[in-house]
Design a protein around this motif. Structure first.
Motif, PDB file in Angstrom:
ATOM      1  N   VAL A  56      61.152 -19.003 -29.836  1.00  0.00           N
ATOM      2  CA  VAL A  56      62.461 -19.229 -30.439  1.00  0.00           C
ATOM      3  C   VAL A  56      62.439 -18.826 -31.904  1.00  0.00           C
ATOM      4  CG1 VAL A  56      64.261 -20.953 -30.875  1.00  0.00           C
ATOM      5  CG2 VAL A  56      62.799 -21.169 -28.850  1.00  0.00           C
ATOM      6  N   LYS A  57      63.497 -18.168 -32.350  1.00  0.00           N
ATOM      7  CA  LYS A  57      63.569 -17.707 -33.740  1.00  0.00           C
ATOM      8  C   LYS A  57      64.971 -17.961 -34.300  1.00  0.00           C
ATOM      9  CE  LYS A  57      63.294 -15.045 -37.517  1.00  0.00           C
ATOM     10  NZ  LYS A  57      62.654 -15.512 -38.765  1.00  0.00           N
ATOM     11  N   SER A  58      65.045 -18.452 -35.540  1.00  0.00           N
ATOM     12  CA  SER A  58      66.290 -18.603 -36.282  1.00  0.00           C
ATOM     13  C   SER A  58      66.041 -18.159 -37.716  1.00  0.00           C
ATOM     14  CB  SER A  58      66.767 -20.063 -36.259  1.00  0.00           C
ATOM     15  OG  SER A  58      67.849 -20.261 -37.154  1.00  0.00           O
ATOM     16  N   ARG A  59      67.098 -17.748 -38.407  1.00  0.00           N
ATOM     17  CA  ARG A  59      66.968 -17.439 -39.833  1.00  0.00           C
ATOM     18  C   ARG A  59      67.207 -18.678 -40.694  1.00  0.00           C
ATOM     19  NH1 ARG A  59      66.969 -12.587 -42.636  1.00  0.00           N
ATOM     20  NH2 ARG A  59      66.467 -10.767 -41.360  1.00  0.00           N
ATOM     21  N   GLY A  60      67.393 -19.835 -40.085  1.00  0.00           N
ATOM     22  CA  GLY A  60      67.539 -21.078 -40.833  1.00  0.00           C
ATOM     23  C   GLY A  60      66.271 -21.410 -41.597  1.00  0.00           C
ATOM     24  N   PHE A  73      68.404 -27.385 -36.056  1.00  0.00           N
ATOM     25  CA  PHE A  73      69.541 -26.528 -36.378  1.00  0.00           C
ATOM     26  C   PHE A  73      70.464 -27.087 -37.456  1.00  0.00           C
ATOM     27  CE2 PHE A  73      68.346 -25.146 -32.108  1.00  0.00           C
ATOM     28  CZ  PHE A  73      68.184 -23.794 -32.345  1.00  0.00           C
ATOM     29  N   SER A 128      71.310 -23.828 -39.204  1.00  0.00           N
ATOM     30  CA  SER A 128      71.322 -22.735 -38.230  1.00  0.00           C
ATOM     31  C   SER A 128      71.899 -21.460 -38.843  1.00  0.00           C
ATOM     32  CB  SER A 128      72.166 -23.147 -37.016  1.00  0.00           C
ATOM     33  OG  SER A 128      72.246 -22.092 -36.091  1.00  0.00           O
ATOM     34  N   THR A 129      71.129 -20.375 -38.747  1.00  0.00           N
ATOM     35  CA  THR A 129      71.556 -19.072 -39.253  1.00  0.00           C
ATOM     36  C   THR A 129      71.193 -18.015 -38.217  1.00  0.00           C
ATOM     37  OG1 THR A 129      71.102 -19.805 -41.517  1.00  0.00           O
ATOM     38  CG2 THR A 129      71.406 -17.448 -41.161  1.00  0.00           C
ATOM     39  N   LYS A 130      72.193 -17.230 -37.776  1.00  0.00           N
ATOM     40  CA  LYS A 130      71.935 -16.285 -36.689  1.00  0.00           C
ATOM     41  C   LYS A 130      71.054 -15.128 -37.142  1.00  0.00           C
ATOM     42  CE  LYS A 130      76.005 -13.261 -37.162  1.00  0.00           C
ATOM     43  NZ  LYS A 130      77.211 -12.777 -36.455  1.00  0.00           N
ATOM     44  N   LEU A 131      70.440 -14.489 -36.156  1.00  0.00           N
ATOM     45  CA  LEU A 131      69.554 -13.357 -36.423  1.00  0.00           C
ATOM     46  C   LEU A 131      70.346 -12.100 -36.758  1.00  0.00           C
ATOM     47  CD1 LEU A 131      66.884 -13.848 -33.613  1.00  0.00           C
ATOM     48  CD2 LEU A 131      66.907 -14.766 -35.932  1.00  0.00           C
TER      49      LEU A 131
END
Length: 287
Positions: A187-191, A197, A200-203
Motif C-alpha cells: 500500500v502506498k499514499s503520498r500522505g 489516512f 490522505s494524499t493521492k498518488l
C-alpha cells in the motif's frame, strides 16, 4: 510440640495489629479459615476502625492475591475499579518512576500492554535461544541464525532469517468457507502521517505503489538486485480509479536491473524499455 510456637487464637479472624502512632492508617496480619491477609484501615488505634482494605492475600491453596482476597492463580493482581493494572520492572539505570523501565498489564480500557519505556529492544526466546526481537526503532527480526542484516543499504522493518525451512519460507494462510484466497497488500499514499489516512494524499503518475526485490549475496553485501517486479502508476489516479502498469526487470550481469517486460495499464505488453507495445495474443505478439 517439641518446638516453641506462639499462637494467637480466636474464633473470629485473629490478627496482629501494627500502629504507627499519629498516622492515619494501621496495619494488620489477619487469619481466617482459608487465607492469611494483610489489611490496613483508618483510626483503629482510637477504637474507630474504618475503610479497611486488604492489600495482599495468601490463600491456603498456595495462591497469592494483590488487591483481591480470592486469588485465581499463583499470582493474581486486581484493582477495584476499571483502572489500569500493571507490573513495573525498573533498576538503578532506568529510574523508578512511572515513566521508566518496562511494564506489562492492562490499561483503563482493558487493552493488554507490553510497554518498554527505555530506548532498548524487547527480545523473545525459546529453548534458551533468541527467536524474535523488536528493536528500539520498531524493526522486527524473526531469526534463527543472527541479528538484523543490512539489505539494500538499510535494515528492513520486518526480517525473517533462518538456515532451514523456517527461515526461507514465509506463509500467509486463510481458512474460510469462501472463494477468496490469502493475499499480500503493498500500500502506498503520498500522505505524511502514518496513522489511518488522516493526511490522505493521492498518488501521481509514475509513482511506485510497491515492488518485489530479489537480492543475492555478491560476496560483499546484500545491495545488488537480481530482479524486480514493480507496480507503478500509469496515468492520473482519481476516486475509485488507479491506472497501474506492472514492470518486470532482470540483471544480465551488471550493478543494476534492466526493464525486460511491461504490462501497461490498458493491458498491452511491451518487451524491453522502448515505446512500442501491443496486445499479447495466443503466446505471440502482433508487433
Amino acid at each position: 510440640n517439641a518446638q516453641a510456637v506462639l499462637f494467637i487464637e480466636d474464633t473470629s479472624n485473629p490478627a496482629i495489629g501494627i500502629s504507627d502512632t499519629g498516622q492515619t492508617y494501621d496495619y494488620f496480619i489477619v487469619a481466617n479459615g482459608s487465607r492469611l491477609g494483610i489489611v490496613y484501615g483508618e483510626g483503629s488505634n482510637t477504637g474507630s476502625f474504618s475503610n479497611s482494605t486488604e492489600i495482599a492475600s495468601f490463600a491456603n491453596s498456595g495462591f497469592v492475591g494483590i488487591g483481591t482476597d480470592s486469588p485465581s492463580y499463583k499470582l493474581h493482581q486486581n484493582v477495584s475499579d476499571s483502572g489500569e493494572n500493571y507490573h513495573l520492572f525498573t533498576n538503578s539505570t532506568t529510574g523508578t518512576t512511572t515513566s521508566d523501565g518496562f511494564r506489562i498489564g492492562i490499561d483503563s480500557n482493558e487493552n493488554a500492554l507490553i510497554w518498554h519505556r527505555e530506548a532498548n529492544s524487547i527480545q523473545f526466546a525459546t529453548s534458551n535461544d533468541q527467536k524474535m526481537e523488536i528493536d528500539s526503532s520498531g524493526r522486527v527480526t524473526i531469526s534463527h541464525v543472527g541479528t538484523d542484516t543490512t539489505i539494500s543499504g538499510g535494515q528492513p522493518g520486518l526480517q525473517v532469517t533462518g538456515a532451514a525451512f523456517d527461515g526461507w519460507l514465509a506463509a500467509v494462510r486463510r481458512e474460510a468457507s469462501s472463494a477468496f484466497g490469502s493475499g499480500l497488500a503493498l500500500v502506498k499514499s503520498r500522505g505524511t502521517t502514518a496513522d489511518t489516512f488522516s493526511s490522505s494524499t493521492k498518488l501521481q503518475d509514475n509513482d511506485q505503489i510497491g515492488y518485489v526485490l530479489f537480492i543475492g549475496d555478491d560476496g560483499t553485501n546484500l545491495d545488488t538486485y537480481g530482479a524486480t517486479i514493480t507496480a507503478q502508476i500509469d496515468g492520473t489516479p482519481g476516486e475509485n480509479n488507479m491506472p497501474t502498469e506492472l514492470i518486470f526487470s532482470t540483471n544480465a550481469g551488471a550493478a543494476t536491473v534492466t526493464e525486460r517486460m511491461n504490462i501497461l495499464s490498458g493491458g498491452d505488453v511491451r518487451f524491453g524499455n522502448g515505446s512500442s507495445h501491443a496486445p499479447l495474443i495466443q503466446g505471440t505478439t502482433n508487433f
